[in-house]
Write a protein that holds these residues in place. Sequence first.
Motif, PDB file in Angstrom:
ATOM      1  N   GLN A  21      -8.800  -0.711 -22.706  1.00 15.28           N
ATOM      2  CA  GLN A  21      -9.241  -1.827 -21.874  1.00 15.28           C
ATOM      3  C   GLN A  21      -8.088  -2.397 -21.054  1.00 15.28           C
ATOM      4  OE1 GLN A  21     -12.290  -2.891 -21.302  1.00 15.28           O
ATOM      5  NE2 GLN A  21     -11.539  -4.440 -19.873  1.00 15.28           N
ATOM      6  N   PHE A  22      -6.894  -2.416 -21.635  1.00 15.60           N
ATOM      7  CA  PHE A  22      -5.728  -2.944 -20.910  1.00 15.60           C
ATOM      8  C   PHE A  22      -5.486  -2.145 -19.632  1.00 15.60           C
ATOM      9  CE2 PHE A  22      -1.213  -2.675 -19.895  1.00 15.60           C
ATOM     10  CZ  PHE A  22      -0.916  -4.018 -19.679  1.00 15.60           C
ATOM     11  N   PHE A  23      -5.446  -0.844 -19.736  1.00 21.09           N
ATOM     12  CA  PHE A  23      -5.159  -0.008 -18.565  1.00 21.09           C
ATOM     13  C   PHE A  23      -6.317  -0.043 -17.571  1.00 21.09           C
ATOM     14  CE2 PHE A  23      -2.296   1.899 -21.756  1.00 21.09           C
ATOM     15  CZ  PHE A  23      -1.104   1.776 -21.058  1.00 21.09           C
ATOM     16  N   LYS A  24      -7.533  -0.053 -18.087  1.00 24.44           N
ATOM     17  CA  LYS A  24      -8.699  -0.092 -17.205  1.00 24.44           C
ATOM     18  C   LYS A  24      -8.787  -1.449 -16.492  1.00 24.44           C
ATOM     19  CE  LYS A  24     -13.738   0.406 -17.271  1.00 24.44           C
ATOM     20  NZ  LYS A  24     -14.937   0.638 -18.132  1.00 24.44           N
ATOM     21  N   GLY A  25      -8.620  -2.536 -17.248  1.00 23.68           N
ATOM     22  CA  GLY A  25      -8.705  -3.877 -16.667  1.00 23.68           C
ATOM     23  C   GLY A  25      -7.560  -4.170 -15.724  1.00 23.68           C
ATOM     24  N   ARG A  26      -6.357  -3.705 -16.067  1.00 23.09           N
ATOM     25  CA  ARG A  26      -5.197  -3.905 -15.194  1.00 23.09           C
ATOM     26  C   ARG A  26      -5.418  -3.206 -13.858  1.00 23.09           C
ATOM     27  NH1 ARG A  26       0.535  -1.126 -16.536  1.00 23.09           N
ATOM     28  NH2 ARG A  26      -0.787   0.679 -16.149  1.00 23.09           N
ATOM     29  N   LYS A  27      -5.920  -1.982 -13.911  1.00 19.61           N
ATOM     30  CA  LYS A  27      -6.169  -1.228 -12.684  1.00 19.61           C
ATOM     31  C   LYS A  27      -7.193  -1.938 -11.809  1.00 19.61           C
ATOM     32  CE  LYS A  27      -7.729   3.286 -10.992  1.00 19.61           C
ATOM     33  NZ  LYS A  27      -8.223   4.641 -11.374  1.00 19.61           N
ATOM     34  N   LEU A  28      -8.261  -2.446 -12.429  1.00 19.73           N
ATOM     35  CA  LEU A  28      -9.308  -3.129 -11.669  1.00 19.73           C
ATOM     36  C   LEU A  28      -8.775  -4.404 -11.014  1.00 19.73           C
ATOM     37  CD1 LEU A  28     -12.160  -3.466 -10.682  1.00 19.73           C
ATOM     38  CD2 LEU A  28     -12.780  -4.443 -12.914  1.00 19.73           C
ATOM     39  N   ASN A  29      -8.011  -5.204 -11.761  1.00 21.64           N
ATOM     40  CA  ASN A  29      -7.467  -6.432 -11.202  1.00 21.64           C
ATOM     41  C   ASN A  29      -6.492  -6.152 -10.062  1.00 21.64           C
ATOM     42  OD1 ASN A  29      -8.983  -8.109 -12.777  1.00 21.64           O
ATOM     43  ND2 ASN A  29      -7.250  -9.163 -13.725  1.00 21.64           N
ATOM     44  N   LEU A  30      -5.673  -5.120 -10.210  1.00 23.05           N
ATOM     45  CA  LEU A  30      -4.754  -4.756  -9.138  1.00 23.05           C
ATOM     46  C   LEU A  30      -5.515  -4.299  -7.895  1.00 23.05           C
ATOM     47  CD1 LEU A  30      -1.975  -2.875 -11.149  1.00 23.05           C
ATOM     48  CD2 LEU A  30      -1.751  -5.081  -9.992  1.00 23.05           C
ATOM     49  N   GLN A  31      -6.594  -3.565  -8.106  1.00 22.68           N
ATOM     50  CA  GLN A  31      -7.417  -3.133  -6.972  1.00 22.68           C
ATOM     51  C   GLN A  31      -8.066  -4.329  -6.282  1.00 22.68           C
ATOM     52  OE1 GLN A  31     -10.024  -0.355  -8.985  1.00 22.68           O
ATOM     53  NE2 GLN A  31      -8.819   1.422  -8.323  1.00 22.68           N
ATOM     54  N   LEU A  32      -8.529  -5.292  -7.077  1.00 22.77           N
ATOM     55  CA  LEU A  32      -9.140  -6.492  -6.503  1.00 22.77           C
ATOM     56  C   LEU A  32      -8.119  -7.301  -5.704  1.00 22.77           C
ATOM     57  CD1 LEU A  32     -11.399  -7.679  -9.463  1.00 22.77           C
ATOM     58  CD2 LEU A  32     -12.185  -6.923  -7.212  1.00 22.77           C
ATOM     59  N   MET A  33      -6.922  -7.473  -6.263  1.00 25.45           N
ATOM     60  CA  MET A  33      -5.888  -8.222  -5.548  1.00 25.45           C
ATOM     61  C   MET A  33      -5.560  -7.548  -4.219  1.00 25.45           C
ATOM     62  SD  MET A  33      -3.146  -9.698  -8.334  1.00 25.45           S
ATOM     63  CE  MET A  33      -3.301  -8.540  -9.681  1.00 25.45           C
ATOM     64  N   GLN A  34      -5.403  -6.251  -4.247  1.00 24.99           N
ATOM     65  CA  GLN A  34      -5.081  -5.511  -3.030  1.00 24.99           C
ATOM     66  C   GLN A  34      -6.207  -5.631  -2.014  1.00 24.99           C
ATOM     67  OE1 GLN A  34      -4.883  -1.124  -3.196  1.00 24.99           O
ATOM     68  NE2 GLN A  34      -2.873  -1.296  -2.228  1.00 24.99           N
ATOM     69  N   HIS A  35      -7.447  -5.555  -2.480  1.00 27.74           N
ATOM     70  CA  HIS A  35      -8.592  -5.651  -1.575  1.00 27.74           C
ATOM     71  C   HIS A  35      -8.673  -7.026  -0.933  1.00 27.74           C
ATOM     72  CE1 HIS A  35     -12.649  -5.120  -0.002  1.00 27.74           C
ATOM     73  NE2 HIS A  35     -12.930  -6.308  -0.518  1.00 27.74           N
ATOM     74  N   TYR A  36      -8.570  -8.092  -1.746  1.00 26.33           N
ATOM     75  CA  TYR A  36      -8.665  -9.444  -1.198  1.00 26.33           C
ATOM     76  C   TYR A  36      -7.516  -9.722  -0.236  1.00 26.33           C
ATOM     77  CZ  TYR A  36     -12.365 -10.598  -4.545  1.00 26.33           C
ATOM     78  OH  TYR A  36     -13.540 -10.638  -5.237  1.00 26.33           O
ATOM     79  N   LEU A  37      -6.326  -9.290  -0.590  1.00 27.77           N
ATOM     80  CA  LEU A  37      -5.173  -9.506   0.280  1.00 27.77           C
ATOM     81  C   LEU A  37      -5.409  -8.868   1.653  1.00 27.77           C
ATOM     82  CD1 LEU A  37      -1.454  -9.094  -0.726  1.00 27.77           C
ATOM     83  CD2 LEU A  37      -2.302  -8.049   1.355  1.00 27.77           C
ATOM     84  N   ARG A  38      -5.823  -7.621   1.670  1.00 26.94           N
ATOM     85  CA  ARG A  38      -6.014  -6.924   2.938  1.00 26.94           C
ATOM     86  C   ARG A  38      -7.158  -7.535   3.738  1.00 26.94           C
ATOM     87  NH1 ARG A  38      -5.380  -0.531   1.200  1.00 26.94           N
ATOM     88  NH2 ARG A  38      -3.101  -0.523   1.032  1.00 26.94           N
ATOM     89  N   ALA A  39      -8.259  -7.854   3.052  1.00 27.70           N
ATOM     90  CA  ALA A  39      -9.431  -8.391   3.747  1.00 27.70           C
ATOM     91  C   ALA A  39      -9.132  -9.736   4.389  1.00 27.70           C
ATOM     92  CB  ALA A  39     -10.598  -8.514   2.771  1.00 27.70           C
ATOM     93  N   ILE A  40      -8.445 -10.613   3.663  1.00 29.96           N
ATOM     94  CA  ILE A  40      -8.126 -11.931   4.202  1.00 29.96           C
ATOM     95  C   ILE A  40      -7.087 -11.829   5.302  1.00 29.96           C
ATOM     96  CG2 ILE A  40      -7.145 -14.193   3.624  1.00 29.96           C
ATOM     97  CD1 ILE A  40      -8.415 -13.895   0.840  1.00 29.96           C
ATOM     98  N   GLU A  41      -6.086 -11.001   5.091  1.00 28.90           N
ATOM     99  CA  GLU A  41      -5.025 -10.850   6.093  1.00 28.90           C
ATOM    100  C   GLU A  41      -5.569 -10.264   7.394  1.00 28.90           C
ATOM    101  OE1 GLU A  41      -0.988  -8.311   6.151  1.00 28.90           O
ATOM    102  OE2 GLU A  41      -1.143  -9.716   4.467  1.00 28.90           O
ATOM    103  N   ASP A  42      -6.537  -9.358   7.303  1.00 29.54           N
ATOM    104  CA  ASP A  42      -7.133  -8.772   8.503  1.00 29.54           C
ATOM    105  C   ASP A  42      -7.841  -9.830   9.343  1.00 29.54           C
ATOM    106  OD1 ASP A  42      -6.209  -6.268   7.889  1.00 29.54           O
ATOM    107  OD2 ASP A  42      -8.112  -5.526   7.101  1.00 29.54           O
ATOM    108  N   VAL A  43      -8.406 -10.839   8.681  1.00 26.63           N
ATOM    109  CA  VAL A  43      -9.114 -11.903   9.395  1.00 26.63           C
ATOM    110  C   VAL A  43      -8.137 -12.933   9.948  1.00 26.63           C
ATOM    111  CG1 VAL A  43     -10.757 -13.805   9.167  1.00 26.63           C
ATOM    112  CG2 VAL A  43     -11.229 -11.606   8.061  1.00 26.63           C
TER     113      VAL A  43
END
Length: 218
Positions: A21-43
Amino acid sequence: MEVTSGFILAVMVLAAVSSLQFFKGRKLNLQLMQHYLRAIEDVVRPEDKEYVWLGGYIGFRAYYKVNRENIRKFEYTLTLLPRQSILYFPIALITSRHDKLYVVVRPFSEIKREAHLIQKGYYRMRPRIENEELLKKEVVEIAGRQYEALYEKRRDVENLKALIESFSNPHNVKHVSLTPKTNVFYIQMKPEPETIGSDIERAVRFVNERLKESPFSP
């Protein structure tokens, strides 16, 4: 105390599941952070930016200098549920309930009056609002949900209400406000990966268009 083979096996299984769960959850949270960062920065399209890691895999703060149209600075804090922790995650679902995005926009135009829309029942301890006793109060319904309105002039609430109604899922907006003392436009919301870009675009348009118009002048 006798330690049985069954107990040892249970501990080993829990350790294995926790590691997975640690590796799976860490990967998901990192993906979410990267997605939100790019999406907001693009706007927002900042001319300068700074990020502060909050520690672990729970999120970050972003500070953008925009200096374009009506936005001087755009700042936000993203906090994520601890998906990497199989033990703490269920507790966080009760205490924090969901991922959170806190947006602070500092416009060039001057905010003249105080106004808040707060989703009823969301805060366990509602934030302190300065000079709250001087504000008018009522309950308004937005997309079938009740919000507490605090304001000096009713038309400011109508503009904030229209903004919330324009969001992909209005219920995700928990608190939106205009604060003249700090000259800040604020949104607290539950972000969603599929709609974050369009929702931030609506907030930016509100600042660039509506916040400069006559309804917010004396």
